[in-house]
Design a protein around this motif. Structure first.
Motif, PDB file in Angstrom:
ATOM      1  N   SER A 127     -19.198 -30.092   1.432  1.00 17.71           N
ATOM      2  CA  SER A 127     -20.010 -29.329   0.473  1.00 17.71           C
ATOM      3  C   SER A 127     -19.872 -27.814   0.660  1.00 17.71           C
ATOM      4  N   ASN A 128     -19.172 -27.374   1.682  1.00 20.02           N
ATOM      5  CA  ASN A 128     -18.897 -25.938   1.856  1.00 20.02           C
ATOM      6  C   ASN A 128     -17.596 -25.531   1.160  1.00 20.02           C
ATOM      7  N   SER A 129     -17.109 -26.401   0.280  1.00 17.39           N
ATOM      8  CA  SER A 129     -15.897 -26.187  -0.530  1.00 17.39           C
ATOM      9  C   SER A 129     -14.596 -26.362   0.232  1.00 17.39           C
ATOM     10  N   SER A 130     -14.646 -26.824   1.473  1.00 19.10           N
ATOM     11  CA  SER A 130     -13.385 -27.079   2.169  1.00 19.10           C
ATOM     12  C   SER A 130     -12.835 -28.442   1.739  1.00 19.10           C
ATOM     13  N   ARG A 131     -11.522 -28.561   1.837  1.00 22.53           N
ATOM     14  CA  ARG A 131     -10.839 -29.786   1.426  1.00 22.53           C
ATOM     15  C   ARG A 131      -9.767 -30.099   2.457  1.00 22.53           C
ATOM     16  N   SER A 136     -13.699 -47.459   9.214  1.00 26.02           N
ATOM     17  CA  SER A 136     -13.149 -46.237   9.788  1.00 26.02           C
ATOM     18  C   SER A 136     -14.214 -45.159   9.707  1.00 26.02           C
ATOM     19  N   GLY A 137     -13.843 -43.931  10.034  1.00 24.61           N
ATOM     20  CA  GLY A 137     -14.833 -42.873  10.040  1.00 24.61           C
ATOM     21  C   GLY A 137     -14.260 -41.542   9.615  1.00 24.61           C
ATOM     22  N   CYS A 138     -15.174 -40.625   9.319  1.00 29.72           N
ATOM     23  CA  CYS A 138     -14.806 -39.283   8.887  1.00 29.72           C
ATOM     24  C   CYS A 138     -15.881 -38.317   9.352  1.00 29.72           C
ATOM     25  N   ASN A 139     -15.455 -37.175   9.857  1.00 31.72           N
ATOM     26  CA  ASN A 139     -16.423 -36.147  10.230  1.00 31.72           C
ATOM     27  C   ASN A 139     -16.360 -34.999   9.225  1.00 31.72           C
ATOM     28  N   LEU A 140     -17.524 -34.431   8.962  1.00 31.18           N
ATOM     29  CA  LEU A 140     -17.638 -33.281   8.071  1.00 31.18           C
ATOM     30  C   LEU A 140     -18.307 -32.144   8.819  1.00 31.18           C
ATOM     31  N   LYS A 141     -18.164 -30.934   8.289  1.00 28.85           N
ATOM     32  CA  LYS A 141     -18.863 -29.774   8.853  1.00 28.85           C
ATOM     33  C   LYS A 141     -20.225 -29.561   8.185  1.00 28.85           C
ATOM     34  N   THR A 142     -20.488 -30.309   7.099  1.00 33.80           N
ATOM     35  CA  THR A 142     -21.768 -30.226   6.401  1.00 33.80           C
ATOM     36  C   THR A 142     -22.341 -31.634   6.262  1.00 33.80           C
ATOM     37  N   ASP A 143     -23.594 -31.701   5.821  1.00 35.39           N
ATOM     38  CA  ASP A 143     -24.263 -33.000   5.717  1.00 35.39           C
ATOM     39  C   ASP A 143     -24.014 -33.709   4.388  1.00 35.39           C
ATOM     40  N   MET A 144     -23.131 -33.150   3.567  1.00 34.91           N
ATOM     41  CA  MET A 144     -22.768 -33.778   2.293  1.00 34.91           C
ATOM     42  C   MET A 144     -21.299 -33.551   2.001  1.00 34.91           C
ATOM     43  N   GLY A 145     -20.681 -34.551   1.424  1.00 34.30           N
ATOM     44  CA  GLY A 145     -19.291 -34.433   1.017  1.00 34.30           C
ATOM     45  C   GLY A 145     -18.865 -35.677   0.279  1.00 34.30           C
ATOM     46  N   SER A 146     -17.568 -35.823   0.100  1.00 31.72           N
ATOM     47  CA  SER A 146     -17.056 -37.013  -0.563  1.00 31.72           C
ATOM     48  C   SER A 146     -15.613 -37.251  -0.132  1.00 31.72           C
ATOM     49  N   MET A 147     -15.145 -38.466  -0.432  1.00 35.72           N
ATOM     50  CA  MET A 147     -13.759 -38.842  -0.173  1.00 35.72           C
ATOM     51  C   MET A 147     -13.238 -39.646  -1.354  1.00 35.72           C
ATOM     52  N   LYS A 148     -11.943 -39.572  -1.560  1.00 34.12           N
ATOM     53  CA  LYS A 148     -11.255 -40.422  -2.516  1.00 34.12           C
ATOM     54  C   LYS A 148      -9.799 -40.458  -2.098  1.00 34.12           C
ATOM     55  N   GLY A 149      -9.023 -41.332  -2.721  1.00 35.52           N
ATOM     56  CA  GLY A 149      -7.625 -41.370  -2.341  1.00 35.52           C
ATOM     57  C   GLY A 149      -6.849 -42.471  -3.012  1.00 35.52           C
ATOM     58  N   THR A 150      -5.723 -42.815  -2.381  1.00 37.93           N
ATOM     59  CA  THR A 150      -4.872 -43.889  -2.886  1.00 37.93           C
ATOM     60  C   THR A 150      -4.267 -44.663  -1.716  1.00 37.93           C
ATOM     61  N   ASP A 202      -5.954 -46.928  -6.620  1.00 37.70           N
ATOM     62  CA  ASP A 202      -6.994 -45.913  -6.476  1.00 37.70           C
ATOM     63  C   ASP A 202      -8.075 -46.348  -5.494  1.00 37.70           C
ATOM     64  N   ILE A 203      -8.462 -45.419  -4.631  1.00 38.47           N
ATOM     65  CA  ILE A 203      -9.650 -45.575  -3.796  1.00 38.47           C
ATOM     66  C   ILE A 203     -10.721 -44.754  -4.510  1.00 38.47           C
ATOM     67  N   PRO A 204     -11.790 -45.394  -4.998  1.00 33.77           N
ATOM     68  CA  PRO A 204     -12.764 -44.648  -5.791  1.00 33.77           C
ATOM     69  C   PRO A 204     -13.466 -43.580  -4.950  1.00 33.77           C
ATOM     70  N   GLU A 205     -13.848 -42.490  -5.607  1.00 34.01           N
ATOM     71  CA  GLU A 205     -14.564 -41.442  -4.890  1.00 34.01           C
ATOM     72  C   GLU A 205     -15.913 -41.968  -4.429  1.00 34.01           C
ATOM     73  N   PHE A 206     -16.233 -41.691  -3.167  1.00 33.32           N
ATOM     74  CA  PHE A 206     -17.536 -42.093  -2.629  1.00 33.32           C
ATOM     75  C   PHE A 206     -18.167 -40.919  -1.909  1.00 33.32           C
ATOM     76  N   GLN A 207     -19.495 -40.929  -1.898  1.00 32.68           N
ATOM     77  CA  GLN A 207     -20.264 -39.832  -1.335  1.00 32.68           C
ATOM     78  C   GLN A 207     -20.543 -40.049   0.147  1.00 32.68           C
ATOM     79  N   LEU A 208     -20.509 -38.975   0.893  1.00 30.01           N
ATOM     80  CA  LEU A 208     -20.891 -38.958   2.302  1.00 30.01           C
ATOM     81  C   LEU A 208     -22.108 -38.032   2.383  1.00 30.01           C
ATOM     82  N   ILE A 209     -23.300 -38.623   2.506  1.00 32.41           N
ATOM     83  CA  ILE A 209     -24.524 -37.840   2.467  1.00 32.41           C
ATOM     84  C   ILE A 209     -25.461 -38.304   3.577  1.00 32.41           C
TER      85      ILE A 209
END
Length: 128
Positions: free
Chosen positions: A57-61, A86-100, A115-122
């Motif tokens: 959510s800090n606009s990093s990708r 699996s897992g993912c770490n973020l620098k903020t308490d909100m974000g999202s992931m998607k892919g293929t 397609d891996i649908p976009e999902f929220q990490l909150i």
């Protein structure tokens, strides 16, 4: 849970915030995600590669790419499902992931993207 179907392959994802592995004071928020990949087609498919786009959510990708998932390139027969966590770490308490996923059909070795649908990490406290 979010779901997408591409060329007979269904991908469903659910996420879980991991407070025991997170450290908000140091901008470290850990999330787990559980993926179910179901083969609804008539042919066996093999998951060859993955490509993730991770947004904070800090606009990093970030982009993560590699062979298989959690160290395997599973072959999924018609009607079967492969599940992994699996897992993912973020620098903020909100974000999202998607892919293929890059898949290969066993019948003719043709490759196709799923397609891996976009999902929220909150973090749950953000939802109050």
């Amino acid at each position: 849970m979010v779901t997408a179907i591409t060329d007979g392959v269904k991908v469903s994802v659910e996420t879980i915030y991991q407070p025991e592995y997170s450290n908000p004071a140091n901008e470290h928020f850990m999330f787990a995600y559980r993926v179910e990949i179901s083969n609804l087609s008539d042919y066996a498919v093999q998951l060859m590669r993955r490509q993730w786009f991770i947004f904070d959510s800090n606009s990093s990708r970030r982009e993560v790419e590699g062979e298989g998932v959690v160290g395997v390139q599973p072959i999924i027969e018609p009607g079967d499902t492969h599940v992994y966590v699996s897992g993912c770490n973020l620098k903020t308490d909100m974000g999202s992931m998607k892919g293929t996923y890059l898949m290969k059909r066993a019948v003719d070795d043709s490759e196709f993207d799923v397609d891996i649908p976009e999902f929220q990490l909150i973090a749950p406290y953000k939802l109050n």
